[in-house]
Design an enzyme around this catalytic site. Structure first.
Site, mmCIF file in Angstrom:
data_model
loop_
_atom_site.group_PDB
_atom_site.id
_atom_site.type_symbol
_atom_site.label_atom_id
_atom_site.label_comp_id
_atom_site.label_asym_id
_atom_site.label_seq_id
_atom_site.Cartn_x
_atom_site.Cartn_y
_atom_site.Cartn_z
ATOM 1 C CE1 TYR A 59 60.871 74.780 12.374
ATOM 2 C CE2 TYR A 59 61.868 73.762 10.601
ATOM 3 C CZ TYR A 59 61.774 73.633 12.260
ATOM 4 O OH TYR A 59 61.446 72.226 12.173
ATOM 5 C CG ASN A 95 54.035 72.641 22.432
ATOM 6 O OD1 ASN A 95 54.048 71.581 21.060
ATOM 7 N ND2 ASN A 95 53.125 73.690 23.055
ATOM 8 C CG ASP A 97 54.050 77.778 21.674
ATOM 9 O OD1 ASP A 97 54.082 78.143 23.023
ATOM 10 O OD2 ASP A 97 52.962 76.614 20.751
ATOM 11 C CG HIS A 112 60.990 68.370 20.396
ATOM 12 N ND1 HIS A 112 59.281 68.000 20.015
ATOM 13 C CD2 HIS A 112 61.912 67.449 20.557
ATOM 14 C CE1 HIS A 112 59.684 67.071 20.253
ATOM 15 N NE2 HIS A 112 60.665 67.165 20.138
ATOM 16 C CB CYS A 139 76.862 84.743 13.882
ATOM 17 S SG CYS A 139 76.571 84.165 15.214
ATOM 18 C CB CYS A 142 81.773 84.307 14.080
ATOM 19 S SG CYS A 142 80.378 83.035 13.454
ATOM 20 N N GLY A 178 48.160 67.381 26.356
ATOM 21 C CA GLY A 178 47.883 67.473 24.150
ATOM 22 C C GLY A 178 48.830 67.447 23.876
ATOM 23 C CB THR A 179 51.834 65.286 23.223
ATOM 24 O OG1 THR A 179 53.478 65.320 22.579
ATOM 25 C CG2 THR A 179 52.091 64.541 25.305
HETATM 26 P P1 NAD Z 1 50.721 66.306 17.581
HETATM 27 O O1 NAD Z 1 50.248 67.310 16.054
HETATM 28 O O2 NAD Z 1 51.561 65.288 16.815
HETATM 29 O O3 NAD Z 1 49.206 65.818 18.671
HETATM 30 C C1 NAD Z 1 48.539 66.535 19.384
HETATM 31 C C2 NAD Z 1 47.844 66.049 20.632
HETATM 32 O O4 NAD Z 1 47.023 67.867 21.019
HETATM 33 C C3 NAD Z 1 46.921 65.093 19.556
HETATM 34 O O5 NAD Z 1 46.750 64.387 20.295
HETATM 35 C C4 NAD Z 1 45.253 66.215 20.094
HETATM 36 O O6 NAD Z 1 44.536 64.954 20.365
HETATM 37 C C5 NAD Z 1 45.461 67.342 21.463
HETATM 38 N N1 NAD Z 1 44.766 68.261 20.501
HETATM 39 C C6 NAD Z 1 44.617 68.971 19.951
HETATM 40 N N2 NAD Z 1 43.591 69.869 19.861
HETATM 41 C C7 NAD Z 1 43.743 69.864 21.757
HETATM 42 C C8 NAD Z 1 43.079 71.196 22.386
HETATM 43 N N3 NAD Z 1 42.114 72.047 22.205
HETATM 44 N N4 NAD Z 1 42.910 70.538 23.725
HETATM 45 C C9 NAD Z 1 43.890 69.027 24.304
HETATM 46 N N5 NAD Z 1 44.226 68.306 23.774
HETATM 47 C C10 NAD Z 1 44.451 69.018 21.858
HETATM 48 O O7 NAD Z 1 51.544 67.480 18.212
HETATM 49 P P2 NAD Z 1 52.884 66.587 19.296
HETATM 50 O O8 NAD Z 1 52.725 65.730 20.143
HETATM 51 O O9 NAD Z 1 53.386 68.089 20.445
HETATM 52 O O10 NAD Z 1 54.162 66.136 18.324
HETATM 53 C C11 NAD Z 1 54.853 66.141 18.822
HETATM 54 C C12 NAD Z 1 55.545 67.227 17.693
HETATM 55 O O11 NAD Z 1 54.915 68.916 17.557
HETATM 56 C C13 NAD Z 1 57.056 68.316 18.306
HETATM 57 O O12 NAD Z 1 57.600 67.949 17.014
HETATM 58 C C14 NAD Z 1 56.887 69.989 18.599
HETATM 59 O O13 NAD Z 1 57.715 70.238 18.468
HETATM 60 C C15 NAD Z 1 55.329 69.982 17.118
HETATM 61 N N6 NAD Z 1 54.645 70.936 17.111
HETATM 62 C C16 NAD Z 1 54.953 72.048 18.279
HETATM 63 C C17 NAD Z 1 54.160 73.428 17.904
HETATM 64 C C18 NAD Z 1 53.836 74.029 18.586
HETATM 65 O O14 NAD Z 1 54.998 74.992 19.155
HETATM 66 N N7 NAD Z 1 53.244 74.660 18.872
HETATM 67 C C19 NAD Z 1 52.868 73.128 16.689
HETATM 68 C C20 NAD Z 1 52.518 71.897 15.837
HETATM 69 C C21 NAD Z 1 54.025 71.373 15.940
#
Ligand code: NAD
Length: 235
Positions: A59, A95, A97, A112, A139, A142, A178-179
């Site tokens: 992390y 995300n 971020d 998350h 921390c 504490c 985008g998930t």
């Molecule tokens: P995932 O990697 O499983 O899926 C990514 C999705 O984004 C896919 O469906 C893909 O088609 C799509 N995608 C890729 N590039 C794209 C673009 N330019 N425009 C639109 N869509 C695009 O990610 P998820 O579904 O978010 O998975 C869940 C887990 O990923 C969560 O637990 C999350 O916390 C974590 N995660 C977060 C980050 C971050 O904070 N940015 C990064 C990586 C993973």
């Protein structure tokens, strides 16, 4: 989309795809984070119990890369929608971020967790945090050396479900951006919305695992299709 004029309350779920064009690796797409790392080894509750030092180092590395990125036009468009939308609006992001906030959005829940805070497992404080964890800093509240990333590990309960489900129940429109639809319970929100008669729209680069649950799917890069959709909504 027909009938968008009737929409008043919106819930938006975002995933790693909305931040991909800001240069942050997605999880499951080709070349993504999980081709380089095994989530069971570096991001699960079990891994943390087994080898906390390894998880904290992972992390620390992720925070260092995520921390330097800029919001893209998709984050900025949602920031504009949040500022101008008169009805209820909730952006639920998976995300960690803070690009939604940097893009101007305020009505954001990090289901998350997030990289901007730490969590003390001794006193439950959640201090603002920009430092590292692997060196076991005390921390600020504490003094115990029990700080960890304030992120939800695989095998842990997501945050804010008590606010997310009521928002979905009160929504007229559920939008997923985008998930991949692979991580529950977020992946199940579309079905929950559908069962309640909420209209559902997917914006993604490619169809997600649960694409057939959506009333409509629009494919393309988030930086193009999200601003287009927001323009339509505010039009
Ligand atoms: P995932 O990697 O499983 O899926 C990514 C999705 O984004 C896919 O469906 C893909 O088609 C799509 N995608 C890729 N590039 C794209 C673009 N330019 N425009 C639109 N869509 C695009 O990610 P998820 O579904 O978010 O998975 C869940 C887990 O990923 C969560 O637990 C999350 O916390 C974590 N995660 C977060 C980050 C971050 O904070 N940015 C990064 C990586 C993973």
């Amino acid at each position: 989309m027909a009938g968008m004029r009737d929409v008043r309350n919106i819930v938006i779920l975002t995933g790693a795809g909305i931040s991909a064009e800001s240069g942050i690796d997605t999880f499951r797409t080709a070349g993504g984070l999980w081709e380089k790392y095994d989530p069971a080894e570096v991001a699960s509750a079990e891994a943390f119990a087994r080898d906390p030092g390894r998880l904290l180092s992972f992390y620390d590395m992720r925070r260092a890369t995520v921390g330097e990125k800029e919001p893209n036009p998709a984050h900025e468009a949602l920031g504009r929608l949040d500022a101008e939308w008169k009805g209820e609006l909730l952006i639920v992001t998976q995300n960690v971020d803070n690009l939604h906030e940097l893009g101007g959005a305020n009505r954001v829940l990090h289901m998350h967790g997030q990289h901007r805070t730490a969590w003390c497992t001794s006193c439950d404080a959640r201090p603002h945090w920009t430092g590292t964890f692997a060196d076991r800093p005390p921390c600020p509240a504490c003094g115990m050396r029990s700080l960890r990333p304030d992120v939800v590990l695989f095998g842990e309960m997501p945050y804010h479900l008590d606010r997310i489900y009521p928002a979905i129940r009160a929504a007229d429109l559920f939008v997923s951006i985008g998930t991949s639809g692979a991580v529950y319970p977020a992946a199940g929100f579309v079905r929950d919305a559908r069962e309640l008669g909420v209209r559902t729209l997917e914006l993604n680069l490619e169809p997600s695992d649960g694409s057939h649950w959506f009333d409509e799917t629009r494919l393309g890069p988030a930086s193009e299709i999200v601003p287009q959709w927001v323009k339509e909504m505010l039009g």
